[in-house]
Design a protein around this motif. Structure first.
Motif, short mmCIF file in Angstrom:
data_model
loop_
_atom_site.label_atom_id
_atom_site.label_comp_id
_atom_site.label_asym_id
_atom_site.label_seq_id
_atom_site.Cartn_x
_atom_site.Cartn_y
_atom_site.Cartn_z
N ASP A 117 0.84 -1.20 0.00
CA ASP A 117 0.00 0.00 0.00
C ASP A 117 0.87 1.24 0.00
N VAL A 118 1.80 1.25 -0.93
CA VAL A 118 2.64 2.42 -1.13
C VAL A 118 1.77 3.59 -1.58
N PHE A 119 0.86 3.30 -2.51
CA PHE A 119 -0.05 4.32 -3.03
C PHE A 119 -1.46 4.08 -2.51
N ASP A 120 -2.24 5.13 -2.52
CA ASP A 120 -3.63 5.01 -2.07
C ASP A 120 -4.56 4.67 -3.22
N GLU A 121 -4.19 5.09 -4.44
CA GLU A 121 -5.09 4.93 -5.58
C GLU A 121 -4.44 4.18 -6.74
N GLY A 122 -3.43 3.34 -6.45
CA GLY A 122 -2.80 2.57 -7.51
C GLY A 122 -3.78 1.66 -8.23
N LYS A 123 -4.80 1.23 -7.54
CA LYS A 123 -5.80 0.33 -8.14
C LYS A 123 -6.68 1.04 -9.16
N TRP A 124 -6.70 2.40 -9.11
CA TRP A 124 -7.52 3.17 -10.05
C TRP A 124 -6.70 3.98 -11.04
N SER A 125 -5.45 4.23 -10.73
CA SER A 125 -4.66 5.25 -11.43
C SER A 125 -4.53 4.99 -12.93
N LEU A 126 -4.80 6.02 -13.69
CA LEU A 126 -4.49 6.01 -15.12
C LEU A 126 -2.99 6.25 -15.29
#
Length: 398
Positions: A117-126
């Motif tokens: 969970d390095v990023f909060d929105e990696g699952k959505w990021s374009l």
């Protein structure tokens, strides 16, 4: 003569005002410097590497060179463009950057692990948003060549299992050189890197690949721990690895019912401790947890995901440490783990970062003092001495 004296009289109040403004500016700058920079040095300076128990036959010099100094943190959750407010981003990223860079400078670890969970929105990021998040991460967590950085994948980086795609996994692997089932060996110590999001057990493409790599690595490690004179045809052609029992590094914790048994000031809040964990969402499934235990027989498991601290003993002997979130957005008291590790032993110590509530208290106290100084300067606040003197004089007059 009169004009020159009047000019001097007029310039005196101006100088006094400028001098007062200068003092106020120095006060504000000092408070800012302490709360946004120096406080990290003051707090982290108190943390020290734990000592590892060495055998009597090992001298101090050999022990110090053979100990691996590992810094472990989790759940940085760098905010993205969808849910992240710019001010929240600025504040949280500054805090984490200063904490990380200060810890590197003071503690000088050999290796740093970030447990997902390095990023909060990696699952959505374009692609463009992903590139921007990666750029900010590299700036915040830059490190010298002498320190190695290893990043493990989390569900916010590639999505939960139902959101996970090969594209997202490959994107993360390309940036962080991450591979599930990868072995990192440093100073004779084996670390097994696990993509815990892919341990769903439903035979998905990413899951099959991940499990196959873990099984192959398990075979190598088990063969390497056998005695040299032990004859086993299955191990005859296997590359031998250091015989040290491995340490598992993953994002999801192994299965446990809840955080009810967790203790410590950074464990889950009392109202959350008894909430049952959902398998494959809050923790790994019982089946996946058993597989990892059977495959690797680890001596230590390090995980994140829950944002709170917990220590669990699996099978009565294998400790798992859940590392709390490194972000003040998730906790008032973030922390990281300092580990002194050898091929046969380890010792862990927690290092707390500055409490955000204490930083706010300092700002509030400084703001109140600043208001008092301004009111006193403009004689809008009667000093207590003169106030008492006036009361006494009125009492005498009566």
């Amino acid at each position: 003569m009169r004009s020159s004296s009047s000019t001097t009289a007029k310039s005196l109040p101006l100088k006094r005002r400028l001098y007062f403004l200068l003092k106020l500016a120095c006060f504000v700058i000092t408070v800012l410097m302490f709360c946004e920079f120096l406080i990290y040095y003051v707090v982290i300076f108190q943390c020290q590497w734990p000592e590892v128990k060495g055998g009597a036959h090992v001298d101090k010099k050999e022990t110090s060179t053979s100990v691996l100094k590992a810094m472990i943190l989790a759940d940085t959750h760098l905010l993205g463009e969808i849910k992240g407010h710019w001010l929240d981003k600025l504040r949280r990223e500054w805090q984490m950057e200063r904490s990380f860079q200060t810890a590197l400078w003071l503690l000088q670890p050999d290796i740093v692990f970030i447990l997902g969970d390095v990023f909060d929105e990696g699952k959505w990021s374009l692609p463009q948003a992903w590139a921007d998040d990666v750029r900010r991460f590299r700036k915040m967590f830059k490190h010298p060549v002498s320190t190695e950085l290893v990043v493990i994948v989390g569900n916010h980086d590639i999505g939960f299992h139902y959101e996970m795609t090969t594209y997202k996994v490959n994107r993360f692997e390309k940036v962080f050189n991450f591979t599930s089932g990868k072995l990192i060996t440093r100073k004779g110590i084996n670390f097994v890197i696990v993509n815990s999001v892919a341990l769903e057990g439903d035979g998905c493409a990413v899951c099959r690949t991940s499990e196959a790599k873990l099984v192959a690595l398990s075979h190598k490690l088990n063969c390497s721990q056998q005695k040299p004179n032990h004859s086993d045809k299955r191990c005859s052609d296997v590359e031998k690895l250091p015989a040290s029992e491995p340490i598992l590094l993953q994002h999801y914790p192994l299965y446990r019912k809840s955080d009810a048994e967790c203790t410590g000031e950074d464990s889950a809040p009392p109202e959350e401790k008894n909430i049952p964990f959902k398998e494959k969402y809050d923790v790994l499934s019982q089946e996946a947890s058993q597989k990892l235990m059977w495959w690797f027989h680890p001596r230590l498991i390090l995980s994140g995901h829950t944002h709170s601290a917990c220590e669990v003993l699996h099978a009565g002997k294998i400790p798992e440490i859940s590392v709390p979130s490194f972000s003040w957005r998730n906790r008032n008291n973030p922390s990281f783990i300092m580990g002194s590790i050898t091929p046969t032993d380890f010792s862990l110590q927690k290092c707390f970062l500055p409490y955000e509530s204490r930083v706010f208290t300092i700002y509030c106290a400084a703001g109140a003092l600043l208001v008092i100084l301004i009111l006193a300067h403009f004689q809008l606040l009667t000093p207590p001495f003169y106030f008492a003197q006036r009361l006494i004089s009125k009492h005498k007059a009566v």
